[in-house]
Write an enzyme that holds these catalytic residues in place. Structure first.
Site, PDB file in Angstrom:
ATOM      1  N   ARG A 191       1.177  -0.923   0.162  1.00 14.04           N
ATOM      2  CA  ARG A 191       0.020  -0.269  -0.123  1.00 14.04           C
ATOM      3  C   ARG A 191       0.677   1.368   0.261  1.00 14.04           C
ATOM      4  O   ARG A 191       2.161   0.927  -0.069  1.00 14.04           O
ATOM      5  CB  ARG A 191      -0.893  -0.364   1.657  1.00 14.04           C
ATOM      6  CG  ARG A 191      -0.469  -0.871   2.441  1.00 14.04           C
ATOM      7  CD  ARG A 191       0.922   0.110   2.968  1.00 14.04           C
ATOM      8  NE  ARG A 191       0.106   1.751   3.348  1.00 14.04           N
ATOM      9  CZ  ARG A 191       1.411   2.385   3.591  1.00 14.04           C
ATOM     10  NH1 ARG A 191       2.426   2.155   3.231  1.00 14.04           N
ATOM     11  NH2 ARG A 191       1.493   3.650   3.307  1.00 14.04           N
ATOM     12  N   GLY A 192      -0.212   2.293  -0.064  1.00 13.16           N
ATOM     13  CA  GLY A 192       0.966   3.770  -0.106  1.00 13.16           C
ATOM     14  C   GLY A 192       0.668   3.716  -2.094  1.00 13.16           C
ATOM     15  O   GLY A 192       1.621   3.052  -2.587  1.00 13.16           O
ATOM     16  N   ARG A 227      -7.924  -0.904  -6.428  1.00 10.44           N
ATOM     17  CA  ARG A 227      -7.988   0.594  -6.006  1.00 10.44           C
ATOM     18  C   ARG A 227      -8.606   1.559  -6.509  1.00 10.44           C
ATOM     19  O   ARG A 227      -7.149   1.932  -7.632  1.00 10.44           O
ATOM     20  CB  ARG A 227      -6.773   0.603  -4.677  1.00 10.44           C
ATOM     21  CG  ARG A 227      -6.828  -0.722  -3.887  1.00 10.44           C
ATOM     22  CD  ARG A 227      -6.058   0.186  -2.882  1.00 10.44           C
ATOM     23  NE  ARG A 227      -6.303   1.054  -1.621  1.00 10.44           N
ATOM     24  CZ  ARG A 227      -5.779   1.067  -0.266  1.00 10.44           C
ATOM     25  NH1 ARG A 227      -4.373   0.958  -0.643  1.00 10.44           N
ATOM     26  NH2 ARG A 227      -6.051   2.310   0.409  1.00 10.44           N
ATOM     27  N   GLN A 267      -2.050   2.228  10.092  1.00  5.99           N
ATOM     28  CA  GLN A 267      -0.790   2.896   8.903  1.00  5.99           C
ATOM     29  C   GLN A 267       0.359   3.450   9.766  1.00  5.99           C
ATOM     30  O   GLN A 267       1.359   3.374   9.693  1.00  5.99           O
ATOM     31  CB  GLN A 267      -1.067   3.238   7.695  1.00  5.99           C
ATOM     32  CG  GLN A 267      -1.736   2.154   6.354  1.00  5.99           C
ATOM     33  CD  GLN A 267      -3.496   2.913   6.575  1.00  5.99           C
ATOM     34  OE1 GLN A 267      -3.534   3.612   7.459  1.00  5.99           O
ATOM     35  NE2 GLN A 267      -3.644   2.656   5.546  1.00  5.99           N
ATOM     36  N   ASP A 291      -2.188  11.105  -2.437  1.00  7.35           N
ATOM     37  CA  ASP A 291      -2.238   9.768  -3.056  1.00  7.35           C
ATOM     38  C   ASP A 291      -2.615  10.016  -4.833  1.00  7.35           C
ATOM     39  O   ASP A 291      -2.938   9.300  -5.989  1.00  7.35           O
ATOM     40  CB  ASP A 291      -3.145   9.388  -2.098  1.00  7.35           C
ATOM     41  CG  ASP A 291      -3.319   8.463  -2.095  1.00  7.35           C
ATOM     42  OD1 ASP A 291      -3.029   8.708  -0.488  1.00  7.35           O
ATOM     43  OD2 ASP A 291      -2.953   7.130  -1.459  1.00  7.35           O
ATOM     44  N   ASN A 315      -5.824  12.450   0.182  1.00  9.47           N
ATOM     45  CA  ASN A 315      -4.388  10.933   1.333  1.00  9.47           C
ATOM     46  C   ASN A 315      -5.151  10.599   2.085  1.00  9.47           C
ATOM     47  O   ASN A 315      -6.250  11.045   2.981  1.00  9.47           O
ATOM     48  CB  ASN A 315      -3.600  12.293   2.239  1.00  9.47           C
ATOM     49  CG  ASN A 315      -2.335  11.671   1.842  1.00  9.47           C
ATOM     50  OD1 ASN A 315      -2.102  10.633   1.324  1.00  9.47           O
ATOM     51  ND2 ASN A 315      -1.975  12.220   3.687  1.00  9.47           N
ATOM     52  N   LYS A 316      -4.808  10.252   2.866  1.00  9.34           N
ATOM     53  CA  LYS A 316      -5.336   9.165   3.642  1.00  9.34           C
ATOM     54  C   LYS A 316      -6.156  10.160   4.696  1.00  9.34           C
ATOM     55  O   LYS A 316      -5.853  11.135   5.413  1.00  9.34           O
ATOM     56  CB  LYS A 316      -4.418   8.049   4.619  1.00  9.34           C
ATOM     57  CG  LYS A 316      -4.701   7.630   5.859  1.00  9.34           C
ATOM     58  CD  LYS A 316      -5.963   6.342   5.609  1.00  9.34           C
ATOM     59  CE  LYS A 316      -5.478   5.489   4.343  1.00  9.34           C
ATOM     60  NZ  LYS A 316      -6.121   4.843   3.920  1.00  9.34           N
TER      61      LYS A 316
HETATM   62  O1  MRU Z   1      -4.343   2.925   1.896  1.00 11.23           O
HETATM   63  P1  MRU Z   1      -2.650   3.805   2.043  1.00 11.23           P
HETATM   64  O2  MRU Z   1      -2.129   2.884   3.042  1.00 11.23           O
HETATM   65  O3  MRU Z   1      -2.407   2.964   0.729  1.00 11.23           O
HETATM   66  O4  MRU Z   1      -3.430   4.928   2.101  1.00 11.23           O
HETATM   67  C1  MRU Z   1      -1.794   5.200   2.128  1.00 11.23           C
HETATM   68  C2  MRU Z   1      -1.479   7.243   2.181  1.00 11.23           C
HETATM   69  O5  MRU Z   1      -2.242   7.762   2.450  1.00 11.23           O
HETATM   70  C3  MRU Z   1      -0.202   7.717   2.077  1.00 11.23           C
HETATM   71  O6  MRU Z   1      -0.002   8.322   3.008  1.00 11.23           O
HETATM   72  C4  MRU Z   1      -0.042   7.820   0.636  1.00 11.23           C
HETATM   73  O7  MRU Z   1      -0.317   6.481  -0.259  1.00 11.23           O
HETATM   74  C5  MRU Z   1       1.195   8.497   0.460  1.00 11.23           C
HETATM   75  S1  MRU Z   1       3.002   7.371   0.159  1.00 11.23           S
HETATM   76  C6  MRU Z   1       4.090   7.862  -0.081  1.00 11.23           C
END
Ligand code: MRU
Length: 356
Positions: A47-48, A90, A206, A247, A257-258
């Site tokens: 993820r990320g 996703r 996370q 993201d 973002n998250k």
């Molecule tokens: O759901 P995730 O864990 O994939 O979400 C990740 C994030 O929101 C990160 O902050 C984002 O991808 C930046 S990664 C360098």
């Protein structure tokens, strides 16, 4: 033991660190089919945003590496089917689509391979090698981008600063170093003595499972807080900067973002704390005019009340709402840090220039 990176390619095999098991266990899983990579992305084994893109590129290759076809047409049909399937894993991080498009572009360079006179068997071998090389290129470019973002980001930070971060935008989310954690690693090397506060980042944790894990491993001073403690630590005067990943950044600088990121940005403005969003070019989507058009992933409500608990933490039948991301309005973002430099408002112009 892993080296804290999300994937490795060893002896012709794609191995992904199963991030769902962290921090308790470091286990790699092998990816061989399109279902393997789809599941790894969908269920957050990898993820990320940048890591999703890299994994999808390698995963696409892995899913096709043993495929037997009659000609280019059949191969490209299977390629397209696999690509479209992976695109359903996703929706929010644009890196997934960006990386798969790059792979498709590479394939299209070989459209006329039938005219070169070599057998289809040899041509298919060559195409597969080139696809793997492209995935490798995507990974190396991301590593370089993260390092560059670390260098630029460090210009905005000073020794001894208190830094709040959300989710995980570190090495685990990228090829190496991370996006917004890259300057923290570089600062550590220079003895900057940052005090990092990591939001736990509900519901998937996370922040506590991944950010605290990788920062502790690197010897960075990290303090874990619950998401709802951000205002308190800001009010205490412990936070000098907020740094997050991204993201998908729209053309006007709105950044998805998250979930919880936008609340932090609004709070930061109230407390006069700069809010920095890190976005490599692979995360900037100029085709999306503003955050309103960004598709936000909705995930299973059980992640909120069941996933990390021995017993259900909500009465049976409770309704849930579990958006995985939110959009931070560009007006709350003090600067966007990219591998090509620091962009300040107005973002519409600054972001566009990066691609010229
Ligand atoms: O759901 P995730 O864990 O994939 O979400 C990740 C994030 O929101 C990160 O902050 C984002 O991808 C930046 S990664 C360098």
């Amino acid at each position: 033991m892993s080296d804290g990176l999300p994937l490795k390619f060893e002896e012709g095999k794609l191995l992904i660190l199963d991030q769902r098991l962290l921090p308790g266990e470091e286990r790699f899983i092998e990816i061989n089919t399109k279902e393997d990579i789809w599941d790894a992305i969908k269920n957050l084994k990898v993820r990320g945003a940048p890591a999703i893109g890299i994994a999808a590129a390698y995963g696409l290759w892995a899913a096709l590496k043993d495929l037997k076809t009659r000609d280019y047409k059949e191969f490209s049909l299977k390629f397209r089917e696999t690509k479209e399937y992976l695109e359903t894993s996703r929706p929010t991080a644009v890196n997934l689509f960006w990386a798969l498009d790059r792979m498709e572009k590479k394939l299209k360079e070989y459209e006329d391979i039938k005219d070169t006179g070599i057998s289809w068997e040899d041509s298919a071998k060559k195409i597969k090698e080139e696809l793997l090389r492209e995935a490798e290129k995507i990974r190396i470019e991301d590593e370089e981008a993260c390092y560059a973002m670390g260098r630029y980001g460090l210009e905005l930070l000073h020794p001894g600063m208190g830094i709040l971060t959300h989710c995980n935008a570190g090495a685990l989310a990228t090829a190496k170093y991370g996006t917004c954690l890259a300057p923290i690693y570089l600062g550590k090397e220079k003895g900057y003595g940052f005090k990092v506060f990591a939001d736990e980042t509900r519901p998937l944790l996370q922040g506590s499972r991944l950010t605290a894990w990788e920062l502790k491993k690197a010897g960075v001073d990290v303090t874990l807080i619950c998401d709802n403690m951000a205002s308190a630590v800001m009010k205490n005067g412990w936070i000098d900067a907020v740094v997050t990943g991204c993201d998908r950044m729209a053309a006007n600088g709105d950044g998805a973002n998250k979930i919880g990121t936008s609340a932090l940005a609004i709070l930061a403005k109230e407390y006069n704390i700069p809010f920095y969003m890190y976005a490599p070019l692979s995360t900037i989507d100029l085709d999306t005019p503003s955050g309103e058009q960004i598709k936000i992933e909705l995930r299973d409500g059980e992640e909120i009340y069941k996933m990390w608990y021995e017993k259900d933490m909500a009465p049976e039948g409770t309704k849930t709402y579990n958006p995985s991301f939110d959009v931070t309005d560009h007006k709350y973002i003090s600067a966007v840090i990219t591998e090509k430099g620091i962009v300040r408002p107005p973002y519409m112009e600054g972001l566009k220039k990066l691609f010229e």
